[in-house]
Write a protein that holds these residues in place. Structure first.
Motif, PDB file in Angstrom:
ATOM      1  N   SER A  44       0.842  -1.198   0.087  1.00 43.90           N
ATOM      2  CA  SER A  44      -0.165  -0.004   0.025  1.00 43.90           C
ATOM      3  C   SER A  44       0.926   1.185   0.036  1.00 43.90           C
ATOM      4  CB  SER A  44      -1.049  -0.005   1.173  1.00 43.90           C
ATOM      5  OG  SER A  44      -1.888  -1.189   1.039  1.00 43.90           O
ATOM      6  N   VAL A  66       2.538   1.098  -3.727  1.00 39.83           N
ATOM      7  CA  VAL A  66       1.473   1.340  -4.898  1.00 39.83           C
ATOM      8  C   VAL A  66      -0.034   1.709  -4.140  1.00 39.83           C
ATOM      9  CG1 VAL A  66       0.506   0.202  -6.926  1.00 39.83           C
ATOM     10  CG2 VAL A  66       2.634  -0.397  -5.991  1.00 39.83           C
ATOM     11  N   VAL A 116      -4.050   0.186  -3.855  1.00 39.34           N
ATOM     12  CA  VAL A 116      -4.368  -1.400  -3.952  1.00 39.34           C
ATOM     13  C   VAL A 116      -5.227  -1.581  -3.040  1.00 39.34           C
ATOM     14  CG1 VAL A 116      -2.255  -1.845  -2.218  1.00 39.34           C
ATOM     15  CG2 VAL A 116      -2.818  -3.468  -4.160  1.00 39.34           C
ATOM     16  N   ARG A 163      -5.384  -6.183  -6.033  1.00 42.87           N
ATOM     17  CA  ARG A 163      -6.028  -5.834  -6.995  1.00 42.87           C
ATOM     18  C   ARG A 163      -5.559  -4.250  -7.012  1.00 42.87           C
ATOM     19  NH1 ARG A 163     -11.448  -7.326  -9.696  1.00 42.87           N
ATOM     20  NH2 ARG A 163     -11.597  -6.137 -11.585  1.00 42.87           N
ATOM     21  N   HIS A 164      -5.028  -3.606  -8.277  1.00 38.80           N
ATOM     22  CA  HIS A 164      -5.090  -2.211  -8.416  1.00 38.80           C
ATOM     23  C   HIS A 164      -6.013  -1.630  -9.527  1.00 38.80           C
ATOM     24  CE1 HIS A 164      -2.943   1.518  -9.255  1.00 38.80           C
ATOM     25  NE2 HIS A 164      -2.495   1.410  -7.825  1.00 38.80           N
ATOM     26  N   LEU A 190       1.591  -5.349 -11.331  1.00 38.45           N
ATOM     27  CA  LEU A 190       1.514  -5.413  -9.734  1.00 38.45           C
ATOM     28  C   LEU A 190       2.286  -6.681  -9.280  1.00 38.45           C
ATOM     29  CD1 LEU A 190      -0.069  -4.049  -7.537  1.00 38.45           C
ATOM     30  CD2 LEU A 190      -2.086  -5.775  -7.787  1.00 38.45           C
TER      31      LEU A 190
END
Length: 274
Positions: free
Chosen positions: A98, A101, A104, A157-158, A166
């Motif tokens: 987190s 990125v 997410v 998941r993003h 990812l």
């Protein structure tokens, strides 16, 4: 060695792109079963997702779900084995990723695949095809609740990064204590350390007294590569990704051209369809 067990992925492999089981494929599966060969779906799906197509494919026995983390008998409902991602691994991933990125989101799949604990905001990104669940029916939770119990499968998941992108970001963190793969769906699938489709298939074969040399396996996505390499005969679909083809012994037709059936017809000494 004779083939005693056929292990097949579902989406992109046994199933056509419209999610159907063709008449040709069903006939080939039935002939394999009549010859005394176990036919086992090995899939990222949970048991409820396998049961959606079980009647069409004739699946009544064993199934390996959650990328091999969950072995089940479809007829009796018996759980053969389960392997869970630890809370510690989940919290480590969520905390570090987190920060690396932002944006997410996470889901914990628990209790034989029956419990789906999605983080707030996840349902807005999801489609029915992702999890064989309607997003409108997904109850959502705070992140602490998602991380509060071990998972059969921990989904990452993003909203904009692809699974490969990812995966690069997660691998760069060099975190211990879990395995990770992706199946062609728009998210990563985190499993217990050491778990894969190959791991689950080896567990089932041990229970059945079947050697890996007696296994014929089919697949198309990155989560199938280890299984094809482990099996005595690994077959990549014509639509398979490059790492799957590299792990396989041979390549058959695409899923829409009934590539599984084509191999089984030859295996069983049958005339080509039509």
């Amino acid at each position: 060695m004779p083939i005693r067990l056929i292990a097949t992925d579902l989406d992109g492999t046994l199933l056509r792109s419209d999610m159907s089981v063709s008449e040709r494929t069903r006939t080939a599966l039935d002939r394999a079963r009549a010859a005394g060969i176990h036919v086992v779906p090995v899939t990222a799906r949970q048991p409820h997702g396998v049961r959606m197509i079980a009647e069409a494919a004739g699946f009544t026995e064993y199934a390996l779900c959650g990328n091999g983390a969950h072995g089940v008998h479809l007829g009796t409902g018996e759980t053969l084995f389960e392997a869970y991602v630890t809370e510690a691994a989940q919290r480590s991933i969520a905390g570090a990723l987190s920060k690396r990125v932002p944006g997410v989101l996470f889901v914990s799949v628990r209790e034989g695949g029956q419990v789906f604990v999605a983080q707030e905001g996840y349902a807005e990104m999801a489609h029915f095809e992702d999890h064989k669940r309607h997003p409108a029916e997904m109850e959502t939770f705070r992140l602490d609740d998602v991380l509060a119990q071990p998972s059969l499968k921990f989904i990452v998941r993003h909203p904009s990064l692809t699974p490969r992108e990812l995966l690069f970001e997660l691998n760069a963190l060099k975190l211990p204590g879990f395995a990770v793969t992706h199946s062609g769906a728009p998210f990563l699938e985190v499993l217990a350390e050491g778990v894969s489709k190959a791991w689950g298939l080896a567990k089932l074969c041990e229970l059945l007294g079947i050697d890996h040399s007696e296994v014929l396996a089919f697949g198309d996505a990155p989560n199938d590569a280890e299984m094809l390499a482990w099996a005595g005969r690994g077959v990549a679909m014509g639509n398979a990704e490059s790492e799957v083809i590299a792990a396989a012994d041979e390549v058959t037709l695409t899923n829409d051209d009934d590539g599984v059936a084509a191999v089984l017809e030859h295996l069983l000494g049958q005339a080509a369809w039509g």
